[in-house]
Design a protein around this motif. Structure first.
Motif, PDB file in Angstrom:
ATOM      1  N   ALA A 159       0.764  -1.522  -0.097  1.00  0.00           N
ATOM      2  CA  ALA A 159      -0.146  -0.331  -0.335  1.00  0.00           C
ATOM      3  C   ALA A 159       1.097   1.080   0.118  1.00  0.00           C
ATOM      4  O   ALA A 159       0.282   2.433  -0.079  1.00  0.00           O
ATOM      5  N   VAL A 160       1.650   1.427   0.983  1.00  0.00           N
ATOM      6  CA  VAL A 160       2.659   2.472   0.363  1.00  0.00           C
ATOM      7  C   VAL A 160       3.207   2.296  -1.008  1.00  0.00           C
ATOM      8  O   VAL A 160       3.358   3.940  -1.587  1.00  0.00           O
ATOM      9  N   SER A 161       3.833   1.551  -1.485  1.00  0.00           N
ATOM     10  CA  SER A 161       4.448   1.595  -2.779  1.00  0.00           C
ATOM     11  C   SER A 161       3.254   2.666  -4.747  1.00  0.00           C
ATOM     12  O   SER A 161       4.044   3.175  -5.018  1.00  0.00           O
ATOM     13  N   TYR A 166       1.563   4.586  -9.288  1.00  0.00           N
ATOM     14  CA  TYR A 166       0.267   4.854  -9.649  1.00  0.00           C
ATOM     15  C   TYR A 166       1.089   6.208 -11.193  1.00  0.00           C
ATOM     16  O   TYR A 166       0.714   7.161 -11.514  1.00  0.00           O
ATOM     17  N   ARG A 167       1.475   6.923  -9.936  1.00  0.00           N
ATOM     18  CA  ARG A 167       2.131   8.495 -10.275  1.00  0.00           C
ATOM     19  C   ARG A 167       3.160   8.108 -11.515  1.00  0.00           C
ATOM     20  O   ARG A 167       2.753   8.691 -12.306  1.00  0.00           O
ATOM     21  N   LEU A 168       3.654   6.980 -11.510  1.00  0.00           N
ATOM     22  CA  LEU A 168       5.057   7.181 -12.367  1.00  0.00           C
ATOM     23  C   LEU A 168       4.135   6.148 -13.892  1.00  0.00           C
ATOM     24  O   LEU A 168       4.602   7.094 -14.955  1.00  0.00           O
ATOM     25  N   LEU A 169       3.346   5.835 -13.755  1.00  0.00           N
ATOM     26  CA  LEU A 169       2.880   4.472 -14.691  1.00  0.00           C
ATOM     27  C   LEU A 169       1.272   4.957 -15.539  1.00  0.00           C
ATOM     28  O   LEU A 169       1.168   4.927 -16.470  1.00  0.00           O
ATOM     29  N   ALA A 170       0.832   5.889 -14.279  1.00  0.00           N
ATOM     30  CA  ALA A 170      -0.305   6.680 -14.902  1.00  0.00           C
ATOM     31  C   ALA A 170      -0.724   7.935 -14.730  1.00  0.00           C
ATOM     32  O   ALA A 170      -1.004   8.400 -15.846  1.00  0.00           O
ATOM     33  N   SER A 171      -0.916   8.878 -14.338  1.00  0.00           N
ATOM     34  CA  SER A 171      -1.552   9.963 -14.155  1.00  0.00           C
ATOM     35  C   SER A 171      -0.092  10.554 -14.607  1.00  0.00           C
ATOM     36  O   SER A 171      -0.496  12.055 -15.139  1.00  0.00           O
ATOM     37  N   GLY A 172       1.106  10.317 -14.263  1.00  0.00           N
ATOM     38  CA  GLY A 172       1.874  11.118 -14.800  1.00  0.00           C
ATOM     39  C   GLY A 172       2.479  12.864 -14.010  1.00  0.00           C
ATOM     40  O   GLY A 172       3.184  13.684 -14.114  1.00  0.00           O
TER      41      GLY A 172
END
Length: 201
Positions: A159-161, A166-172
């Motif tokens: 849950a920490v990572s 998500y920021r790295l791969l999806a939201s930018g």
């Protein structure tokens, strides 16, 4: 086989280090499609025959790269509090993903894992090793009474990572320290509330 080829730090170790560094660079630059064993050999300044004989295919090379990354990852930090430990974990993940080379490398590895079973297996093994390294911090928090009995330590570490990936791969969105600290606080809050305890029907 000579003594030099088997002892730690010998020729074999130096060749492996150079080849894996070159492979990581190529993956970060262009993904699995650009991982040509001949180009790896050229960049590593080793013989093509050595690379083809030892690794044989890009998938085998990627699996070895992930094994090496697991071997050399930093050990867990134990601060004496769950929030301190999980913040240290989140900051380590954040620094890795925010690094231009390492972030690009993880993107390439995750993309490769979606279409190559051997890479997926190696990636899953890498994460299981890293989660296993940090799970004792959560288990210690349960023993100290910070978390409910039965808390799933591995799920808390995941849950920490997860928000950072998500920021790295999806939201930018930027993968900064503020996001890391927030992820750690959120995991602690959820775990304290019993979100990672035994599932009840």
């Amino acid at each position: 086989m000579t003594h030099d080829m088997v002892r730690p730090g010998g020729r074999t170790a130096r060749v492996r280090e150079a080849v894996l560094r070159a492979a990581g660079d190529l993956l970060a630059e262009g993904g699995l499609d650009h991982l040509d064993l001949g180009e790896v050999a050229r960049r590593a300044e080793v013989g093509r025959t050595t690379v083809y004989r030892r690794w044989g295919t890009p998938a085998v090379l990627v699996a070895d790269l992930l094994a090496e990354m697991a071997e050399t990852s930093l050990p867990r930090t134990e601060t004496g509090s769950l929030l301190g430990d999980l913040t240290a974990n989140a900051r380590l993940v954040q620094r890795t993903l925010a690094d231009p080379r390492q972030g690009a490398l993880f993107k390439a590895l995750i993309a490769a894992a979606t279409c190559d079973a051997r890479t997926a297996e190696a990636l899953h093994r890498f994460y299981e090793i890293r989660i296993g390294e940090w799970a004792p911090c959560v288990a210690a928090a349960v023993e100290r009474g910070e978390l409910p009995a039965g808390t799933d330590a591995r799920e808390v570490v995941r849950a920490v990572s997860a928000p950072l990936y998500y920021r790295l791969l999806a939201s930018g969105d930027p993968v900064g320290e503020a996001a890391a600290d927030r992820a750690a606080r959120a995991a602690v809050a959820a775990a304290t509330a019993g979100a990672y305890g035994p599932t009840r029907c």
